[in-house]
Write an enzyme that holds these catalytic residues in place. Structure first.
Site: not given
Ligand code: GLA
Length: 425
Positions: A63, A66, A151-153, A201
């Site tokens: 996390e 990237d 907004g939930a990642g 992502d």
């Molecule tokens: C978001 C960003 C990704 C990455 C994550 C954290 O999802 O879009 O590029 O940096 O946060 O790992």
């Protein structure tokens, strides 16, 4: 076999039962989204030429690395965005967001960022990049919607950007390489949405395959697929329901802090290009120069990059215990050193840590809210989830929501009438 073209103005009962019996289990779960999008498209524009699906993602480990040239382990999931498109007979293009019940007419030759509606910028940025790269789309109609919680990642934004560029690529038969599709989507996020995200992502949304995680080296962009065998365990996400907005949050600040660290370390060792080139001992030697805050940020990143490299062995050897331990370590780093967690996420991870049936748990994605990702023993799962829901509500006064995720294929075509293609036929 569905006669001729798949979806008509209303989806008939026959079609519905066809969908239920023939789609993958994943698509079954979200078929209502697909049906909703198709049916709205039929109502507004008639038959669609192209239907695509673009998933959200999880990230097992790696996390906030990237954008530091590190390694990540994402995978696409059974929550996604569906797009329906057709060529427009007039010279104008129109996009309709089913979620917001709102449409925009666009100048596809000269797309510009808008103040409102905000959702349009995810798509307009994609169009802008396409035009700038010499891809001028035919006028088109588009309807889209999805079931990825925002907004939930879970990367709902990358799913929209990637799905849109993927869909236009299909509609126009441009045959743009996948790497360029990701770059176009990422450009939109950087310059029309305003988040200086890494490539994880977009990569996960476009490149994932079923039942494997992608191990991506964000420096070389080399990648491999690692089958994930969870045997008697399941992947469950706990949505803290604390909404994050990466734009408003400190995401871009974290990226800048890492860059500041690199700038300082470079002065001591000019071969350093990014935190990928830094070791813990190099960092420790420079602590006084970088200062406490930047030191903590860099330390987390350096440790996480190394952790992911070891963690791929755990997965390859099916050592979920060892892998889960690393997930807890990652959370500790994200919370204490990188400071992108929040009390709600910490609470969810602490509860998981205290339960022997949970092999690993950590906050996932950008942070400041959103979900935790957990590997939980199937037999103990329901009781754990039920108890946690009660404890969470008692503690914070609102609900946490569990999502049971499966690992699915990346962006793909469901139907392309112009190529006589359908995964449903
Ligand atoms: C978001 C960003 C990704 C990455 C994550 C954290 O999802 O879009 O590029 O940096 O946060 O790992």
């Amino acid at each position: 076999m569905i006669d001729g073209y798949l979806f008509k103005v209303t989806i008939s009962l026959t079609t519905q039962s066809y969908l239920v019996s023939n789609l993958s289990s994943n698509l079954k779960l979200v078929e209502s989204v697909c049906e909703r999008v198709v049916s709205k498209f039929n109502e507004l524009f008639g038959e669609a030429d192209v239907i695509t699906r673009s998933p959200g993602r999880i990230n097992l480990l790696g996390e906030h690395v990237d954008y530091n040239d590190g390694f990540v382990m994402p995978a696409a999931i059974n929550f996604s965005t569906y797009f329906c498109l057709s060529e427009s007979r007039s010279s104008t293009s129109r996009i309709y967001s089913l979620k917001y019940n709102e449409s925009i007419e666009i100048d596809s030759y000269n797309p510009q960022r808008l103040n409102k509606p905000v959702w349009a910028n995810f798509l307009l940025g994609v169009l802008r990049q396409l035009v700038d790269r010499g891809y001028n789309t035919k006028p088109f109609h588009c309807v889209f919607d999805g079931d990825i919680p925002t907004g939930a990642g879970l990367s709902s934004s990358a799913s929209v950007e990637c799905g849109f560029v993927y869909s236009l690529n299909e509609l126009n038969d441009w045959r743009i390489p996948k790497k360029d599709l990701m770059d176009i989507a990422q450009w939109s996020e950087h310059f029309y949405v305003g988040v200086k995200c890494g490539i994880m992502d977009q990569f996960a949304s476009v490149m994932s395959i079923k039942d494997s995680v992608v191990v991506l080296d964000c420096r070389s962009m080399e990648y491999r697929y690692l089958p994930l065998s969870l045997t008697e365990h399941k992947l469950v996400l706990f949505d803290s329901k604390v909404k994050h907005s990466l734009v408003d949050s400190e995401y871009n600040v974290r990226r800048e802090e890492c860059e500041q660290g690199v700038e300082i370390l470079k002065k001591i060792n000019p071969t350093i290009k990014s935190l990928r080139d830094v070791t813990e001992s190099m960092l420790a030697d420079s602590k006084a120069l970088v200062g406490n805050k930047i030191f903590d940020r860099c330390l987390y990143v350096v440790q996480e990059i190394s952790r992911v490299q070891h963690a791929t062995d755990d997965i390859a050897k099916n050592n979920l215990m060892a892998f889960g331990k690393k997930m807890f370590e990652t959370h500790e780093g994200l919370s204490k050193l990188y400071q992108v967690s929040c009390p709600e996420l910490d609470f969810l991870v602490d509860e998981a840590h205290a339960n022997p049936s949970v092999l690993g748990s950590r906050m996932m994605g950008g942070g400041f809210g959103g979900c935790t990702i957990n590997i939980i023993k199937k037999t103990a799962m329901q009781k754990f989830v039920n108890d946690l829901k009660v404890k969470y509500a008692n503690r914070f006064g609102f609900e946490m929501v569990p999502y049971y995720v499966t690992i699915e294929e990346g962006a793909h075509t469901v139907v392309n009438k112009t190529k006589n293609f359908s995964i449903l036929a």
